[in-house]
Design a protein around this motif. Structure first.
Motif, short mmCIF file in Angstrom:
data_model
loop_
_atom_site.label_atom_id
_atom_site.label_comp_id
_atom_site.label_asym_id
_atom_site.label_seq_id
_atom_site.Cartn_x
_atom_site.Cartn_y
_atom_site.Cartn_z
N LYS A 1 0.96 -1.12 0.05
CA LYS A 1 0.01 -0.12 0.21
C LYS A 1 0.83 1.31 0.09
O LYS A 1 1.84 1.13 0.55
CB LYS A 1 -0.88 -0.02 1.19
N ASN B 1 -1.07 4.78 -0.03
CA ASN B 1 -1.92 5.77 -0.23
C ASN B 1 -1.28 7.12 0.01
O ASN B 1 -0.44 7.18 0.83
CB ASN B 1 -3.22 5.59 0.51
N ASP C 1 -8.52 -4.76 19.29
CA ASP C 1 -7.35 -3.75 19.45
C ASP C 1 -7.16 -3.58 21.03
O ASP C 1 -6.97 -2.32 21.46
CB ASP C 1 -8.06 -2.28 19.02
N ARG D 1 -1.05 -1.41 15.89
CA ARG D 1 -2.19 -1.03 15.40
C ARG D 1 -2.71 0.35 16.06
O ARG D 1 -2.97 1.32 15.61
CB ARG D 1 -3.26 -1.77 15.46
N LYS E 1 -3.14 4.05 14.55
CA LYS E 1 -4.20 4.91 14.61
C LYS E 1 -4.00 6.35 15.28
O LYS E 1 -4.45 7.41 14.84
CB LYS E 1 -5.20 4.30 15.63
N ALA F 1 -2.22 8.46 12.32
CA ALA F 1 -3.38 8.99 11.69
C ALA F 1 -4.20 10.17 12.30
O ALA F 1 -4.39 11.28 11.50
CB ALA F 1 -4.31 7.96 11.17
N GLU G 1 -5.23 -3.21 7.82
CA GLU G 1 -6.00 -2.72 6.37
C GLU G 1 -5.85 -1.35 6.38
O GLU G 1 -5.88 -0.76 5.38
CB GLU G 1 -7.37 -3.16 6.43
N GLU G 2 -6.07 -0.32 7.53
CA GLU G 2 -5.97 0.92 7.58
C GLU G 2 -4.83 1.82 7.16
O GLU G 2 -4.85 2.78 6.96
CB GLU G 2 -6.84 1.51 8.58
N ASP H 1 -2.04 3.48 5.62
CA ASP H 1 -1.66 4.18 4.21
C ASP H 1 -0.43 3.61 3.64
O ASP H 1 -0.22 3.76 2.41
CB ASP H 1 -1.10 5.80 4.61
#
Length: 639
Positions: A436, A438, A527, A541, A545, A548, A569-570, A572
């Motif tokens: 990934k 992004n 989590d 994770r 978070k 982000a 999955e989240e 970037d």
């Protein structure tokens, strides 16, 4: 006795035998069959045993310590039991000169027939040499799709082992890793695709053989689709024979057809091949006999159906899958009855006080032969194959031996030489797989005095990250930055951790998961950062978070099995590097983390494509990232 067969000059050569570097001339040597005819029963049995002397306790020591220097006690055991070989571990091979001296002394302890001196030097996460070239490992090579990388890995490993006096390598791994929850194979496998495993495994085998190093296909008939580690329990593979032939057996068949030297068995149950039961000594329950102890697997399938005429060696017989259920002596006898030629680590021997373990195994095999439970013709056949392989690879040779001083000089020039290290770095770069990117998160382009926070489970991993960033600064590939590292194994995410991220300009986090945690709540990844058992996924994770929320540029590197990428999955930016070993004692223990950092900062381009499917953690029947997937830094699929 054997010496009667050999000319005086040859006996002298065998006394200080070393692996030659020139083509072996067998004109003045007796044949393996002739040698067998002149051997006593005890000598034949000894050829079929390969114990370890990983740790040793002398009379003056209170506990066993790493066995690095030959002593009279071990030398006596090698001679007394006419051992055909030994296996070395990291505890034995701490330094190049020390290793050469140890292998030299092992061979001196076996004056009639030189030993098979073996080791597990797969490259990647399974390497024993503490000094030398470690390589990115099979799955990284699978990601590069490069036959050259596979061949060069085998050739360089063979060259370094050869220089050290180690003549047998338990590699390549031909297991097809198609089970994401496999706890013992994982990145040791090239791929989940049997054709790719075959193509690359065959090249590694050829590279080893090019350097006259015995190669070993493992773990037959296949340890790839298991969810149990045979070091601790008995795995089960329930596929039918048609599927086994198409997937698990396919790489082995291709390598056998191409001239494999040796095959190592798996302590895995295959009911489609053999559903014979045995009453476990552990709990009295009926269990299926694993491949290592199965005549249907070893003799009927491997030798007769698949046409393998080389040497069959067991996986370590001290592993709990065997030791707990079958018992020491009986397991060795069963393995030989099944058609195995060499019993690896047949009994734990760590001092003269525990010699009885080896003696009991030796006598159990002898009694089975004398009682005709094992035909002497089968023993003769096994020993002839072992000796023939020793002749073929130059271990038994009429060449003039090399002096210890010359061996040491050669080894110090060869082991870990610059060209080898350069080759492994190139391989590692070619395997890095970007999953990934992004928002054009990568490459990171820090300004002067920006703060980089590097996080990973263990300090050797954060050290590898820091050292690489420092190297990139020295090479002027990035501007001078400040670096802060944090190792988070067994820790929970706190306000102090959050503050580290808040004060950072860039965050790099390494994730290390052997098996994805199946604990999910209503399709949501767990989590719970306060649960100490969840740190491996929950901590990175939480970092993701927080980064982000603070709008910080952050990347996650999957350091081991790429399947753990599905936990993020989240993210970037996400990449798989296929190797977790970091930096210690002034050296990188694997090139993977540095190669990942080079991609993150744009000093190298990601070229890898996934050699496996990565299933979703929250929806296990869905594929999150498919086989062959991999992006360049512009976010486009690599062709």
């Amino acid at each position: 006795m054997l010496k009667a067969l050999f000319p005086a000059a040859l006996v002298l050569a065998l006394l200080t035998s070393s692996i030659p570097t020139e083509k072996v001339s067998s004109a003045s040597l007796p044949t393996a069959k002739q040698m067998v005819q002149d051997m006593s029963l005890d000598e034949k049995i000894g050829q079929m045993l390969m114990p370890d002397f990983r740790n040793w306790q002398t009379k003056d020591e209170s506990t066993p310590t790493g066995f690095t220097k030959m002593n009279n006690e071990v030398s006596h055991l090698v001679e007394k039991y006419h051992l055909g070989g030994v296996i070395l571990f990291a505890e034995n091979v701490v330094d190049t000169e020390q290793t050469v001296k140890l292998t030299h002394e092992f061979q001196k302890a076996s004056p009639n027939i030189p030993l098979l001196i073996s080791i597990d030097q797969e490259g990647g996460i399974v390497t024993r040499l503490q000094k030398g070239t470690h390589f990115p490992g099979n799955m990284s090579i699978g990601a590069s799709r490069s036959k050259k990388n596979a061949y060069d890995t085998g050739k360089i490993i063979g060259k370094e082992l050869n220089a050290l006096g180690i003549n047998t390598n338990f590699s390549p791994v031909l297991d097809v890793n198609n089970n994401p929850n496999n706890p013992v194979i994982g990145v040791r496998s090239f791929s989940s695709d049997p054709a790719l495993v075959s193509r690359l495994g065959l090249q590694t085998m050829k590279g080893l053989q090019k350097e006259k190093t015995i190669s070993t296909l493992k773990h037959f008939p296949g340890h790839g689709d298991t969810a149990v580690d045979s070091h601790y329990g008995l795995p089960l593979v329930e596929h039918d024979q048609d599927r086994l032939k198409r997937v698990e057996l396919y790489p082995f068949q291709q390598a056998i057809n191409a001239g494999a030297d040796m095959v190592m068995t798996a302590h895995v149950q295959f009911p489609a091949i053999d559903d014979t039961t045995y009453r476990s000594k552990k709990d009295g329950e009926d269990i299926m006999v694993p491949a290592t102890l199965s005549k249907k697997v070893i003799t009927n399938l491997l030798k007769e159906e698949m046409g393998f005429h080389g040497v069959v060696v067991t996986d370590a017989l001290n592993m709990k899958a065997i030791a707990d259920n079958f018992g020491q002596e009986e397991a060795v006898v069963m393995a030989i009855k099944a058609g195995v030629d060499i019993a690896l680590m047949p009994a734990p021997v760590t001092s003269l006080k525990t010699e009885k373990n080896l003696e009991n195994v030796f006598n159990a095999v002898k009694q089975a032969i004398l009682k005709k439970e094992i035909p002497i013709s089968q023993i003769n056949e096994s020993v002839e194959k072992i000796l023939q392989l020793k002749i073929k690879r130059g271990i038994i040779s009429s060449k003039k031996p090399i002096s210890l001083e010359k061996k040491i000089k050669k080894a110090t020039q060869v082991v870990g030489k610059k060209s080898h290290l350069k080759a492994e770095q190139k391989m590692a770069r070619e395997g890095i797989t970007l999953l990934k990117n992004n928002k054009k998160t990568l490459p990171f382009k820090p300004k002067k005095n920006d703060k980089i926070v590097v996080m990973a489970p263990y300090e050797d991993q954060t050290k590898a990250m820091s050292v690489t960033v420092e190297s990139l600064m020295k090479q002027k590939k990035i501007k001078p930055v400040r670096i802060q590292s944090y190792a988070f194994a067994d820790k929970t995410f706190t306000k102090d951790t959050a503050k580290l991220i808040q004060e950072a300009d860039y965050v790099i986090t390494g994730s290390y998961v052997v098996q994805n945690d199946p604990a999910v709540n209503d399709g949501v990844i767990d989590d719970n950062v306060q649960d100490p058992k969840k740190w491996a996924t929950a901590f990175p994770r939480a970092v993701m978070k927080e980064a982000a929320a603070q709008n910080k540029k952050m990347v996650i590197m999957s350091l081991r099995n790429p399947y753990d990428a599905a936990n993020f999955e989240e993210a970037d930016a996400l990449l798989a590097v296929y190797g977790f070993k970091g930096y210690s004692n002034g050296q990188f223990n694997q090139p993977n983390i540095p190669a990942g950092l080079e991609v993150i900062f744009g000093a190298a381009s990601p070229k890898g494509k996934l050699p496996v499917d990565i299933p979703s953690v929250t929806h296990p029947n869905q594929t999150l990232y498919p086989f062959g997937y991999g992006l360049n830094l512009k976010g486009k699929q690599i062709k």
